[in-house]
Motif scaffolding. Structure first.
Motif, PDB file in Angstrom:
ATOM      1  N   TYR A  32      -8.366  -0.093   3.839  1.00 20.88           N
ATOM      2  CA  TYR A  32      -7.323  -0.709   3.023  1.00 20.88           C
ATOM      3  C   TYR A  32      -7.948  -1.421   1.825  1.00 20.88           C
ATOM      4  O   TYR A  32      -9.138  -1.769   1.828  1.00 20.88           O
ATOM      5  CB  TYR A  32      -6.503  -1.700   3.856  1.00 20.88           C
TER       6      TYR A  32
ATOM      7  N   ASN B  86       0.810  -1.219   0.000  1.00 23.38           N
ATOM      8  CA  ASN B  86       0.000   0.000   0.000  1.00 23.38           C
ATOM      9  C   ASN B  86       0.845   1.272   0.000  1.00 23.38           C
ATOM     10  O   ASN B  86       0.306   2.375  -0.078  1.00 23.38           O
ATOM     11  CB  ASN B  86      -0.937   0.013   1.210  1.00 23.38           C
TER      12      ASN B  86
ATOM     13  N   ARG C 134      -5.312   1.800  -0.804  1.00 19.61           N
ATOM     14  CA  ARG C 134      -6.386   2.411  -0.010  1.00 19.61           C
ATOM     15  C   ARG C 134      -7.593   2.651  -0.900  1.00 19.61           C
ATOM     16  O   ARG C 134      -7.463   2.969  -2.083  1.00 19.61           O
ATOM     17  CB  ARG C 134      -5.931   3.745   0.575  1.00 19.61           C
TER      18      ARG C 134
ATOM     19  N   ARG D  48     -12.599   5.515   4.629  1.00 17.26           N
ATOM     20  CA  ARG D  48     -11.316   5.082   4.073  1.00 17.26           C
ATOM     21  C   ARG D  48     -10.921   3.732   4.676  1.00 17.26           C
ATOM     22  O   ARG D  48     -11.006   3.529   5.893  1.00 17.26           O
ATOM     23  CB  ARG D  48     -10.229   6.112   4.380  1.00 17.26           C
TER      24      ARG D  48
END
Length: 408
Positions: free
Chosen positions: A235, A147, A226, A233
């Protein structure tokens, strides 16, 4: 009118002029037009296909969360005060070189957050430095994204394309179109989410009955970075298109199993076992809070709020024996969910967060072939352990993840 001699003279002078221009361009200007002022050269490729050694083993080094920044100027995080002054990305480089020398793996799997985008001034430069030891080793290696990788100067598509072009990399931006049903169709599959979804086949030892047979599959998936779900919000997660691609492989293997059953060739495994590599853990791993695990669970599982059905898909496929993940740096445990092992690599890189006094670590996966009366009989056993970056390169938590059971 010009004489023939004059025309020849002009022609020779013209050719000499062109040669001089080309010479000047090549000598003084061409190198400045190339990336990194380096001479243009082709990618160095490993010996392929991937295959087991003659002793019937295949060893994988998992590098989770390398978090490389800008090299010597990028300081370590979460180390003892006595270690901090001289600690940088170069400690991660040294650890990787040490692991390659000590374990002598056949393959290296990088499971995301390979570079720490916010600390990497130039993504390409950081990638070359991060994967430098792997390229210098000449070993085949592959990577998925985490990420943080895309937070520098390349987006996720550009990163995977770049990774696929690096020396000895067998990474792929995405699988070939219709790979699951047609291995010969050209082009890349555009109907799959993310970048870095691909399968690598591992063949039997050279000179053996299995030399031309794929007996192990290594699946790599992009778990995203994300996303926003209903204004929240969270992952990223593995999408349905990716799971559909995986299920396509399972269908092909089932067809191969029926064909092999009719062939009466007992030495060729009917369904090759598979391992899976991705970055962000799935939500079900939180169930392991209440179960016995091998290793340490020291932080909450940071995963998506979306459960896309990864575990159900893997169970239905019946060939995936273990999945190897990263993301949560101070978790290094293996736990079993519905017959499938999920193993954290443990934080490898010194610029990623960690825990002072808790050594950085790497996971090793060892696969062994069974031995028949005259030849190998397919993958018999999958083991794993970890190495700590301490004075002894301590080996801990060795365990058997899977062992083939004899047919009734």
């Amino acid at each position: 009118m010009e004489s023939a001699t004059q025309k020849w003279t002009y022609s020779i002078l013209y050719l000499a002029f062109l040669y001089a221009i080309l010479y000047l361009l090549h000598t003084f200007f061409l190198h400045k037009l190339l990336v990194g002022n380096q001479p243009l050269r082709l990618k160095k490729n490993p010996d392929l296909p991937l295959r087991f050694r003659s002793d019937g083993t295949f060893k994988i080094l998992q590098v989770a969360d390398l978090h490389y920044g800008n090299g010597a100027v990028t300081r370590c995080r979460d180390v003892l005060e006595s270690e901090f002054q001289y600690c940088s990305d170069l400690n991660s480089t040294r650890f990787l070189k040490t692991m390659l020398e000590a374990e002598k793996p056949d393959f290296i799997a990088f499971t995301g957050d390979n570079i720490f985008g916010s600390s990497a001034t130039d993504a390409a430069e950081s990638l070359f430095r991060a994967f430098g030891p792997a390229m210098e080793s000449g070993l085949p290696w592959a990577a998925v994204l985490g990420n943080h990788d895309q937070e520098s100067t390349m987006n996720r598509e550009e990163l995977m394309f770049f990774l696929s072009l690096m020396d000895y990399s067998v990474s792929q931006p995405n699988p070939p179109a219709e790979e699951s049903s047609n291995h010969h169709k050209r082009g890349r599959n555009k109907n799959i989410d993310g970048f870095g979804n691909y399968n690598l086949e591992v063949y039997g030892a050279s000179g053996s009955h299995l030399a031309n047979s794929s007996i192990l599959n290594l699946f790599f998936l992009d778990s995203g970075d994300r996303e926003t779900v209903q204004g929240i919000r969270t992952y990223g997660w593995i999408k349905e298109s990716q799971l559909r691609w995986l299920r396509g492989f399972a269908q092909v293997f089932q067809g191969q199993k029926q064909d092999l059953n009719h062939s009466h060739d007992a030495l060729i495994p009917t369904t090759p076992p598979a391992l899976l590599f991705f970055h962000i853990p799935i939500p079900e791993i939180r169930q392991l809070y209440y179960q016995k695990v091998v290793g340490q669970l020291q932080e909450a599982v940071a995963c998506s709020m979306v459960n896309s059905g990864v575990l159900q898909t893997l169970v239905s496929m019946r060939d995936v024996k273990a999945a190897f993940i990263g993301h949560d740096h101070t978790n290094d445990f293996c736990g079993n969910l519905d017959g499938i092992w999920f193993c954290y690599g443990g934080g490898f890189g010194y610029h990623g967060y960690g825990k002072a006094g808790w050594p950085r670590r790497a996971r090793v996966i060892s696969l062994e072939l069974g031995k028949g009366e005259k030849d190998w009989t397919g993958v018999q056993r999958i083991k794993t352990w970890k190495r700590l970056d301490d004075e002894k390169l301590s080996k801990i938590d060795e365990q058997v993840l899977w062992e083939s059971q004899p047919s009734a």
